[in-house]
Write an enzyme that holds these catalytic residues in place. Structure first.
Site, mmCIF file in Angstrom:
data_model
loop_
_atom_site.group_PDB
_atom_site.id
_atom_site.type_symbol
_atom_site.label_atom_id
_atom_site.label_comp_id
_atom_site.label_asym_id
_atom_site.label_seq_id
_atom_site.Cartn_x
_atom_site.Cartn_y
_atom_site.Cartn_z
ATOM 1 N N HIS A 270 33.034 23.721 34.499
ATOM 2 C CA HIS A 270 32.709 23.034 33.236
ATOM 3 C C HIS A 270 31.569 23.809 32.566
ATOM 4 O O HIS A 270 31.727 24.979 32.245
ATOM 5 C CB HIS A 270 32.361 21.579 33.580
ATOM 6 C CG HIS A 270 32.275 20.633 32.424
ATOM 7 N ND1 HIS A 270 32.676 20.944 31.155
ATOM 8 C CD2 HIS A 270 31.807 19.348 32.348
ATOM 9 C CE1 HIS A 270 32.474 19.908 30.350
ATOM 10 N NE2 HIS A 270 31.949 18.930 31.055
ATOM 11 N N HIS A 309 41.786 26.614 29.446
ATOM 12 C CA HIS A 309 41.241 25.311 29.081
ATOM 13 C C HIS A 309 42.294 24.248 29.310
ATOM 14 O O HIS A 309 43.478 24.507 29.113
ATOM 15 C CB HIS A 309 40.819 25.306 27.606
ATOM 16 C CG HIS A 309 39.842 24.225 27.301
ATOM 17 N ND1 HIS A 309 40.241 22.948 27.002
ATOM 18 C CD2 HIS A 309 38.491 24.236 27.294
ATOM 19 C CE1 HIS A 309 39.149 22.218 26.809
ATOM 20 N NE2 HIS A 309 38.084 22.967 26.971
ATOM 21 N N ASP A 365 32.915 29.440 26.555
ATOM 22 C CA ASP A 365 31.926 30.046 27.451
ATOM 23 C C ASP A 365 32.071 31.551 27.588
ATOM 24 O O ASP A 365 31.214 32.204 28.177
ATOM 25 C CB ASP A 365 32.047 29.416 28.855
ATOM 26 C CG ASP A 365 31.569 27.988 28.841
ATOM 27 O OD1 ASP A 365 30.562 27.716 28.170
ATOM 28 O OD2 ASP A 365 32.200 27.135 29.484
HETATM 29 N N1 CMC Z 1 41.859 32.665 35.495
HETATM 30 C C1 CMC Z 1 43.024 32.860 36.146
HETATM 31 N N2 CMC Z 1 43.990 31.931 36.232
HETATM 32 C C2 CMC Z 1 43.777 30.776 35.626
HETATM 33 C C3 CMC Z 1 42.595 30.500 34.926
HETATM 34 C C4 CMC Z 1 41.619 31.510 34.868
HETATM 35 N N3 CMC Z 1 40.466 31.308 34.212
HETATM 36 N N4 CMC Z 1 42.643 29.248 34.430
HETATM 37 C C5 CMC Z 1 43.822 28.748 34.802
HETATM 38 N N5 CMC Z 1 44.518 29.667 35.529
HETATM 39 C C6 CMC Z 1 45.864 29.546 36.060
HETATM 40 C C7 CMC Z 1 45.889 28.667 37.297
HETATM 41 O O1 CMC Z 1 45.734 29.428 38.458
HETATM 42 C C8 CMC Z 1 47.260 28.031 37.178
HETATM 43 O O2 CMC Z 1 48.200 28.986 37.576
HETATM 44 P P1 CMC Z 1 49.528 28.500 38.416
HETATM 45 O O3 CMC Z 1 50.296 27.656 37.431
HETATM 46 O O4 CMC Z 1 50.204 29.762 38.795
HETATM 47 O O5 CMC Z 1 49.024 27.719 39.575
HETATM 48 C C9 CMC Z 1 47.447 27.837 35.676
HETATM 49 O O6 CMC Z 1 46.637 28.868 35.075
HETATM 50 C C10 CMC Z 1 46.995 26.484 35.173
HETATM 51 O O7 CMC Z 1 45.649 26.272 35.606
HETATM 52 P P2 CMC Z 1 45.031 24.877 35.998
HETATM 53 O O8 CMC Z 1 43.911 25.114 36.943
HETATM 54 O O9 CMC Z 1 46.128 23.960 36.408
HETATM 55 O O10 CMC Z 1 44.495 24.399 34.578
HETATM 56 P P3 CMC Z 1 43.455 23.243 34.345
HETATM 57 O O11 CMC Z 1 43.778 22.658 33.027
HETATM 58 O O12 CMC Z 1 43.407 22.328 35.510
HETATM 59 O O13 CMC Z 1 42.068 24.019 34.318
HETATM 60 C C11 CMC Z 1 40.122 25.146 33.604
HETATM 61 C C12 CMC Z 1 41.333 24.300 33.161
HETATM 62 C C13 CMC Z 1 39.191 25.343 32.415
HETATM 63 C C14 CMC Z 1 39.342 24.408 34.696
HETATM 64 C C15 CMC Z 1 40.642 26.497 34.128
HETATM 65 O O14 CMC Z 1 41.335 27.186 33.109
HETATM 66 C C16 CMC Z 1 39.513 27.372 34.688
HETATM 67 O O15 CMC Z 1 39.171 27.236 35.858
HETATM 68 N N6 CMC Z 1 38.948 28.296 33.850
HETATM 69 C C17 CMC Z 1 37.824 29.090 34.292
HETATM 70 C C18 CMC Z 1 36.542 28.278 34.197
HETATM 71 C C19 CMC Z 1 36.092 28.098 32.759
HETATM 72 O O16 CMC Z 1 36.061 29.042 31.977
HETATM 73 N N7 CMC Z 1 35.692 26.861 32.440
HETATM 74 C C20 CMC Z 1 35.149 26.526 31.119
HETATM 75 C C21 CMC Z 1 36.044 25.618 30.364
HETATM 76 S S1 CMC Z 1 35.572 25.514 28.633
HETATM 77 C C22 CMC Z 1 34.048 24.716 28.642
HETATM 78 C C23 CMC Z 1 34.091 23.349 29.178
HETATM 79 O O17 CMC Z 1 34.852 22.501 28.703
HETATM 80 O O18 CMC Z 1 33.320 23.093 30.094
#
Ligand code: CMC
Length: 430
Positions: A270, A309, A365
């Protein structure tokens, strides 16, 4: 011609019974499913939705996001226009009260916030108790919680005057607590707020003032920080806002709820992501190492921080604004050498099938940390900067929760898959 009804018909194949559920705002009420039972004493059908991927927990009028189109609006106003035409304090007022302030309202609001920037001397003592290398976000979370002990009147959450006092205090004092946490970590004396400066300018003064009689913030950096606060001010039902609402629903005082929200923001998925992005760019080190890094990410050995996201499946509109803002900041501070690595990472990722297929784009971010670093904020202050901006959004969402007659204490259900009832054996028999 058959008239279309805004309902959903479900057949329960266990009983053959049919149910017609009303659809309102493209949702059905999960509670309407409870009537679907095999036996009269069944609990009824529930929805199972870990991480609330498809569950609306409230009705809100504060922030609108269209994740596919990359649209973000506060109270109907596009984020791009707010960032261009308003100050953070105008935006905070908008989030809290629903409309932008006129000149007189803004003057009054600014005066209220400005006269609540000081903290009780005992809070400094509390800050002094932290270890020299304590993470500033840990200090921030703790001192926000501690504010509740200084303002017991805030427990009267149904009193609009008390709520307004909390808005002034939390928005006014968040930068002070943040700057004090930083000064403590570098062993510098705390700098009192300078109420002649702007909201962002005063924060820069409390961070960086040394021996000069009056700190003069650089106007470009002061403006950039103010815009960053606007971009971070609210983002509908994200993890920390849900914490604010969830904890606030127990009717605890708003300082305790804001501390819980800050704690949720601390996590690397986050608000801690901006810090993680910088550490990742440091780790990559040179452009040549990017392909190897991307390969590891695709193999599941880590994430490309600052990408992806839950809601945006397109370019995060905040990231576009920040990218432009970075150019203005770098004209003053000099170019952050990590920008080249970030730009190249983005270029490669946006062409790579792995990221394209999953609709992973830069989020807020990805570039904000580069600006913060160019402005000489240490990396572990980044989530704290996020928290200062987000405070107004948390408070707006908290107040909306309190005034919503449909809301109750948050209490999700579970699907129990544990053991059935059994007798406890004596210690000697285990
Ligand atoms: N790098 C590589 N792969 C990713 C990433 C990433 N940053 N984000 C998602 N994926 C992949 C994930 O592995 C999954 O792949 P598969 O379908 O093969 O298993 C797919 O994309 C969907 O990901 P998810 O984890 O199910 O998506 P989510 O909606 O649960 O997670 C997130 C959203 C923001 C937590 C995630 O994209 C992430 O961990 N990003 C990196 C951390 C980040 O930048 N966070 C800041 C978010 S913006 C500011 C805020 O709101 O706090």
């Amino acid at each position: 011609m058959e008239t279309k009804r805004s309902t959903l018909t479900i057949t329960d194949n266990r009983t053959g019974k049919q149910y017609e559920l009303p659809i309102e705002n493209e949702t059905i009420r999960a509670n309407d499913l409870r009537q679907m039972k095999v036996n009269p004493d069944d609990f009824g059908i529930m929805t199972y939705d870990p991480a609330y991927m498809a569950t609306a927990s409230c009705k809100s009028t504060i922030t609108f996001i269209d994740g596919d189109k990359g649209i973000l609006r506060y109270r109907g106003y596009p984020i791009e226009q707010l960032a261009e035409k308003c100050s953070y304090l105008e935006v905070a007022y908008l989030l809290l009260f629903g409309e932008l302030p006129n000149k007189a309202q803004l003057e009054e609001w600014t005066a209220h916030i400005t006269t609540h920037t000081f903290v009780h001397e005992n809070l400094k003592k509390l800050m002094d108790g932290f270890h020299y290398d304590a993470h500033p976000m840990g200090m921030f979370v703790s001192t926000v919680a501690a504010l509740s002990t200084f303002y017991p009147g805030a427990k009267k959450i149904s009193d609009p005057t008390e709520r307004a006092m909390t808005f002034y205090r939390l928005i006014g004092k968040a930068p002070t607590l943040a700057a004090f946490a930083y000064r403590h970590s570098v062993g510098m004396p705390y700098v009192h707020p300078d109420n002649e400066l702007s909201y962002a300018g005063n924060f820069l003064s409390m961070m960086y003032k040394v021996a000069e009689p009056k700190y003069k913030p650089n106007p470009v950096l002061e403006h950039a920080l103010d815009v960053l606060y606007i971009l971070h001010a609210d983002h509908e039902q994200n993890c920390s806002t849900s914490a604010m609402r969830g904890v606030g629903s127990s009717q605890v005082d708003p300082y305790s709820a804001a501390a819980a929200a800050s704690a949720a923001l601390y996590g690397p998925l986050h608000g801690g992501a901006n810090e993680a992005v910088l550490r990742m760019l440091d780790e990559i080190g040179t452009k040549e190492k990017i392909p190897a890094f991307i390969k590891e990410v695709k193999e599941g050995k880590g994430r490309l921080m600052g990408f992806g996201h839950r809601v945006y499946k397109n370019y995060d509109p905040r990231a576009s604004i920040i990218k432009r803002l970075a150019d203005q900041v770098f004209e003053v501070t000099g170019r952050n050498p990590k920008l080249d690595i970030a730009l190249e990472l983005e270029r490669i990722a946006l062409q790579d099938d792995y990221f394209v297929k999953r609709k992973l784009y830069p989020n807020v971010d990805f570039y904000s940390g580069l600006i913060y670093q160019a402005m000489k904020f240490p990396v572990d202050m980044f989530p704290v900067l996020f928290a200062i901006g987000r405070m107004s959004g948390w408070l707006a969402q908290w107040q909306e929760l309190l005034l919503d007659p449909e809301q109750k204490i948050a209490r999700p259900r579970q699907v129990y898959l544990g053991k059935g009832a059994r007798d406890v054996p004596m210690l000697s028999q285990r």
